[in-house]
Design a protein around this motif. Structure first.
Motif, PDB file in Angstrom:
ATOM      1  N   ALA A 495       0.822  -1.216   0.000  1.00 28.85           N
ATOM      2  CA  ALA A 495       0.000   0.000   0.000  1.00 28.85           C
ATOM      3  C   ALA A 495       0.856   1.266   0.000  1.00 28.85           C
ATOM      4  O   ALA A 495       0.364   2.345  -0.321  1.00 28.85           O
ATOM      5  N   LEU A 496       2.127   1.126   0.370  1.00 31.94           N
ATOM      6  CA  LEU A 496       2.983   2.313   0.510  1.00 31.94           C
ATOM      7  C   LEU A 496       3.739   2.666  -0.767  1.00 31.94           C
ATOM      8  O   LEU A 496       4.419   3.686  -0.826  1.00 31.94           O
ATOM      9  N   VAL A 497       3.637   1.822  -1.787  1.00 28.14           N
ATOM     10  CA  VAL A 497       4.393   2.078  -3.017  1.00 28.14           C
ATOM     11  C   VAL A 497       3.793   3.261  -3.763  1.00 28.14           C
ATOM     12  O   VAL A 497       2.565   3.386  -3.879  1.00 28.14           O
ATOM     13  N   ARG A 498       4.656   4.141  -4.253  1.00 27.48           N
ATOM     14  CA  ARG A 498       4.212   5.308  -5.019  1.00 27.48           C
ATOM     15  C   ARG A 498       4.892   5.320  -6.389  1.00 27.48           C
ATOM     16  O   ARG A 498       5.991   4.769  -6.553  1.00 27.48           O
ATOM     17  N   ASN A 499       4.257   5.995  -7.322  1.00 28.72           N
ATOM     18  CA  ASN A 499       4.838   6.138  -8.654  1.00 28.72           C
ATOM     19  C   ASN A 499       6.269   6.658  -8.554  1.00 28.72           C
ATOM     20  O   ASN A 499       6.548   7.598  -7.791  1.00 28.72           O
ATOM     21  N   GLY A 500       7.156   6.030  -9.288  1.00 30.63           N
ATOM     22  CA  GLY A 500       8.537   6.506  -9.339  1.00 30.63           C
ATOM     23  C   GLY A 500       9.447   5.805  -8.349  1.00 30.63           C
ATOM     24  O   GLY A 500      10.675   5.888  -8.477  1.00 30.63           O
ATOM     25  N   ASP A 501       8.896   5.117  -7.328  1.00 32.47           N
ATOM     26  CA  ASP A 501       9.749   4.342  -6.411  1.00 32.47           C
ATOM     27  C   ASP A 501      10.526   3.296  -7.207  1.00 32.47           C
ATOM     28  O   ASP A 501      10.065   2.825  -8.255  1.00 32.47           O
ATOM     29  N   ARG A 502      11.665   2.878  -6.685  1.00 24.62           N
ATOM     30  CA  ARG A 502      12.416   1.788  -7.317  1.00 24.62           C
ATOM     31  C   ARG A 502      12.060   0.484  -6.613  1.00 24.62           C
ATOM     32  O   ARG A 502      11.992   0.419  -5.375  1.00 24.62           O
ATOM     33  N   ILE A 503      11.838  -0.538  -7.407  1.00 27.53           N
ATOM     34  CA  ILE A 503      11.528  -1.873  -6.870  1.00 27.53           C
ATOM     35  C   ILE A 503      12.551  -2.845  -7.433  1.00 27.53           C
ATOM     36  O   ILE A 503      12.847  -2.817  -8.636  1.00 27.53           O
ATOM     37  N   CYS A 504      13.076  -3.697  -6.560  1.00 26.99           N
ATOM     38  CA  CYS A 504      14.098  -4.664  -6.973  1.00 26.99           C
ATOM     39  C   CYS A 504      13.548  -6.084  -6.847  1.00 26.99           C
ATOM     40  O   CYS A 504      13.178  -6.515  -5.754  1.00 26.99           O
ATOM     41  N   LEU A 505      13.519  -6.792  -7.959  1.00 27.15           N
ATOM     42  CA  LEU A 505      13.167  -8.218  -7.976  1.00 27.15           C
ATOM     43  C   LEU A 505      14.444  -9.011  -8.199  1.00 27.15           C
ATOM     44  O   LEU A 505      15.183  -8.743  -9.155  1.00 27.15           O
ATOM     45  N   ASN A 506      14.700  -9.967  -7.312  1.00 25.70           N
ATOM     46  CA  ASN A 506      15.870 -10.829  -7.469  1.00 25.70           C
ATOM     47  C   ASN A 506      15.433 -12.255  -7.138  1.00 25.70           C
ATOM     48  O   ASN A 506      15.445 -12.660  -5.976  1.00 25.70           O
ATOM     49  N   VAL A 507      15.026 -12.978  -8.163  1.00 28.02           N
ATOM     50  CA  VAL A 507      14.454 -14.309  -7.918  1.00 28.02           C
ATOM     51  C   VAL A 507      15.526 -15.270  -7.417  1.00 28.02           C
ATOM     52  O   VAL A 507      15.256 -16.104  -6.543  1.00 28.02           O
ATOM     53  N   ALA A 508      16.731 -15.162  -7.926  1.00 31.77           N
ATOM     54  CA  ALA A 508      17.798 -16.058  -7.458  1.00 31.77           C
ATOM     55  C   ALA A 508      18.005 -15.911  -5.959  1.00 31.77           C
ATOM     56  O   ALA A 508      18.235 -16.892  -5.244  1.00 31.77           O
ATOM     57  N   ALA A 509      17.902 -14.665  -5.465  1.00 30.91           N
ATOM     58  CA  ALA A 509      18.070 -14.414  -4.023  1.00 30.91           C
ATOM     59  C   ALA A 509      16.737 -14.521  -3.286  1.00 30.91           C
ATOM     60  O   ALA A 509      16.682 -14.321  -2.071  1.00 30.91           O
ATOM     61  N   ARG A 510      15.660 -14.801  -4.037  1.00 26.99           N
ATOM     62  CA  ARG A 510      14.300 -14.920  -3.477  1.00 26.99           C
ATOM     63  C   ARG A 510      13.879 -13.631  -2.753  1.00 26.99           C
ATOM     64  O   ARG A 510      13.319 -13.660  -1.664  1.00 26.99           O
ATOM     65  N   ARG A 511      14.147 -12.468  -3.395  1.00 24.88           N
ATOM     66  CA  ARG A 511      13.842 -11.183  -2.768  1.00 24.88           C
ATOM     67  C   ARG A 511      12.936 -10.335  -3.647  1.00 24.88           C
ATOM     68  O   ARG A 511      13.039 -10.333  -4.874  1.00 24.88           O
ATOM     69  N   ILE A 512      12.070  -9.568  -2.985  1.00 24.51           N
ATOM     70  CA  ILE A 512      11.316  -8.506  -3.646  1.00 24.51           C
ATOM     71  C   ILE A 512      11.322  -7.321  -2.671  1.00 24.51           C
ATOM     72  O   ILE A 512      10.816  -7.427  -1.549  1.00 24.51           O
ATOM     73  N   ASP A 513      11.941  -6.219  -3.087  1.00 29.91           N
ATOM     74  CA  ASP A 513      12.126  -5.107  -2.148  1.00 29.91           C
ATOM     75  C   ASP A 513      11.767  -3.770  -2.777  1.00 29.91           C
ATOM     76  O   ASP A 513      12.054  -3.513  -3.955  1.00 29.91           O
ATOM     77  N   LEU A 514      11.177  -2.938  -1.930  1.00 32.00           N
ATOM     78  CA  LEU A 514      10.900  -1.548  -2.277  1.00 32.00           C
ATOM     79  C   LEU A 514      12.105  -0.738  -1.800  1.00 32.00           C
ATOM     80  O   LEU A 514      12.414  -0.729  -0.601  1.00 32.00           O
ATOM     81  N   LEU A 515      12.785  -0.074  -2.737  1.00 33.89           N
ATOM     82  CA  LEU A 515      14.037   0.604  -2.394  1.00 33.89           C
ATOM     83  C   LEU A 515      13.742   2.025  -1.898  1.00 33.89           C
ATOM     84  O   LEU A 515      14.121   3.017  -2.525  1.00 33.89           O
TER      85      LEU A 515
END
Ligand code: FES
Length: 592
Positions: A495-515
């Motif tokens: 719910a906190l994600v806003r337009n322009g935020d950076r999001i990192c998907l790293n499936v090998a590391a099993r991560r999904i992060d809002l930067l």
């Protein structure tokens, strides 16, 4: 223990009168005492003219009845809810728990010694297995079976991976209105379930490996005569189960669920199946641990070359020997002593099947289709309770990707803006859909397959990273992160994600992060809660009936989206089941 027609008498305070009355009424249907003294086998009639996936149910019922009579039982068909994906507003998941309750309570209410559960379309077999797990009455599942494929311009077509593929071509302007309508008439040429490894096929395979249906039942095409012989055999077996008392609690054990999770990974199965298995297992008091599922996925590769992960269709899996060919490959990994409805162990069932030499649909463990299992579990600050991605049907180059968020705050917002020429979006952005989870939508619709914005589709863009708290169809494909838990509508970090935020998907590391820094996220959270309408204005108060019950009681994806009153406390733990939008927990007692 009381059996047959004397079982579960209606309460009048006089049992002899209850039986007298019951027999008087059922004789109005023409039954004799000789017939009524046999073991009574219920058959769920899930036929509906709104459900083409169940179009063959009347013929299946005839065949099942034949089998029941051959074995000395008395068949009684009875109706339950039937759910088709395209005729379930707002979404079929919203109705799964209702079908489970309906089926369970009719299994309890009627004098059944065993029941044959005719399922097929996506949510039906899960609902029936949930019911069987709770009612714990001898139960055997027969899937309606997959439909056959069609053809268009010499190309083979199958619902519904090719539905999405062709719709994508249409949106991109690669084919015109006349051709898409021509394709529309060819995608589903027969009755039966979707012919790829979507949710229906996945759940049919899972019912078979769990031992809840006869060997071979998952893959036989809906319109083949063998499907009817399998139904006849199912009827016979139901009588044996009634006599031997083979209960779901003896079949649906922890070992059976582990076998199911292994098969889910190996067939490149539907992401929906994880939610369903979590719900079914919880009803047996068994917790499906997401980390363990992910660990299994690292050991178990995708072996089955079916769409959407591969190229073939269910009729080809059938020709390749059906699920048993997969189980034969997986033999070293499976719990072979798990019991099945046949009364035999899974190992004996596998050994009894005839091999299919030369087939090319099921790969050997040594040369799999995809090196790991089909589904990976991701953690990160966007998903404190986890989320998933079907990486076997994703674009390899996007599995490690950082991009700018383009946020849609609801399904309506998505529909309104996704094709706008003014939408600020580029191919390497991350599309984010909020408020589409179990409570937010409600029912967690299959909207996670966010369409590629038209202006990018027309430039030839086929895939982008997409993330949401929604589900997606098992027939869908792409780099799509789903089931984010807790969902945004109850205050999950999505719910906190806003337009322009950076999001990192790293499936090998099993991560999904809002930067985004923690301080900034804290400020956004304060702003979010300050702007939430007071509880008196929350939509929940205006709801009534099933919708109110659903919103109040549905649990989050990682718990299986069952109702909280069906989930043992030791499984639900301290995780939020359902919350008011102001963050307070919904419990009986503080319901408005
Ligand atoms: Fe019923 Fe796909 S719509 S199985």
């Amino acid at each position: 223990m009381t059996k047959g027609i004397k079982k579960g008498l209606t309460s009048y305070g006089d049992l002899d009168f209850s039986l007298f009355l019951r027999k008087a009424f059922i004789k109005a249907m023409g039954f004799s005492d000789e017939a009524l003294n046999r073991p009574i086998i219920g058959i769920t009639n899930t036929y509906s003219e709104f459900n083409p996936c169940h179009g063959t149910v009347p013929q299946l019922i005839t065949a099942i009845k034949r089998g029941v009579m051959q074995a000395g039982g008395m068949p009684f068909e009875f109706p339950t809810i039937s759910i088709h994906e395209s005729f379930a507003h707002p979404t079929s998941m919203y109705l799964r728990n209702l079908m489970a309750l309906d089926t369970e309570e009719m299994m309890r209410a009627q004098p059944l010694d065993a029941v044959v559960l005719i399922g097929g379309c996506d949510k039906t077999i899960p609902a029936q297995l949930m019911a069987a797990a709770s009612a714990d009455l001898p139960a055997i599942v027969i899937p309606t079976g997959p439909m056959l494929t069609g053809h268009h311009k010499s190309e083979r077509l199958g619902a519904c991976t090719d539905c999405r593929r062709y719709w994508g071509k249409f949106r991109a302007g690669e084919i015109d209105q006349a051709e898409i309508e021509e394709v529309n008439a060819k995608l589903a040429p027969t009755a039966g379930t979707c012919t790829v490894m979507g949710t229906a096929s996945t759940m049919a395979c899972i019912a078979e490996v769990m031992g809840m249906s006869l060997p071979g039942a998952a893959a036989i095409p809906a319109v083949y005569s063998e499907r009817l012989r399998n139904a006849e055999a199912t009827g016979r077996q139901a009588v044996t189960m009634a006599e031997n008392g083979i209960l779901p609690s003896k079949i649906m054990t922890e070992k059976a669920f582990t076998n199911a999770l292994i098969v889910l990974q190996a067939i490149g199965g539907s992401t929906n199946a994880l939610i369903h298995l979590t719900a079914i297992a919880a009803r047996r008091g068994i917790k499906i641990d997401l980390d363990r599922f992910d660990a299994l996925g690292r050991q178990v590769p995708v072996l089955v070359d079916l769409k959407p992960s591969g190229q073939h269709y269910m009729e080809h899996l059938y020709e390749a020997g059906g699920l048993n060919t997969v189980l034969t490959e997986l033999r070293p990994l499976l719990h072979l002593d798990a019991l099945t409805v046949t009364g035999e162990s899974l190992g004996n069932v596998i050994d009894a099947a005839t091999p299919t030499p030369g087939q090319e649909v099921v790969r050997p463990l040594s040369t799999p289709l995809f090196p790991s299992g089909g589904i990976a579990v991701l953690q990160g600050n966007l998903a404190p309770n986890g989320c998933i991605i079907k990486h076997s049907s994703a674009t390899p180059g996007l599995l490690q990707h950082t991009g700018r968020a383009v946020v849609f705050n609801s399904l309506q917002d998505l529909a309104d803006r996704i094709d706008s020429p003014d939408l600020d979006v580029q191919a390497d952005d991350v599309l984010v859909l909020q408020n589409s989870g179990p409570i937010g939508a409600p029912g967690m619709p299959e909207a996670g397959y966010i369409p590629i914005p038209k202006k990018l589709a027309q430039q030839g863009i086929k895939d982008m990273v997409r993330i949401s708290d929604a589900r997606m169809s098992g027939t869908a494909f792409g780099t799509i992160v789903l089931h984010i838990s807790p969902e945004s509508a109850i205050g999950g970090p999505l719910a906190l994600v806003r337009n322009g935020d950076r999001i990192c998907l790293n499936v090998a590391a099993r991560r999904i992060d809002l930067l985004v820094g923690e301080d900034e996220l804290g400020l956004r959270e304060q702003s979010r809660t300050a702007n939430i309408p007071p509880r008196e204005k929350v939509q929940l108060i205006t709801e009534s009936g099933y919708r109110k019950m659903f919103i109040k009681h549905v649990t989050q994806a990682h718990i299986g989206c069952d109702f909280d009153f069906m989930v043992p406390d030791e499984i639900a733990g301290s995780a939020p089941l359902a919350l008011f939008t102001d963050g307070t927990r919904l419990e009986s007692g503080n319901m408005p």
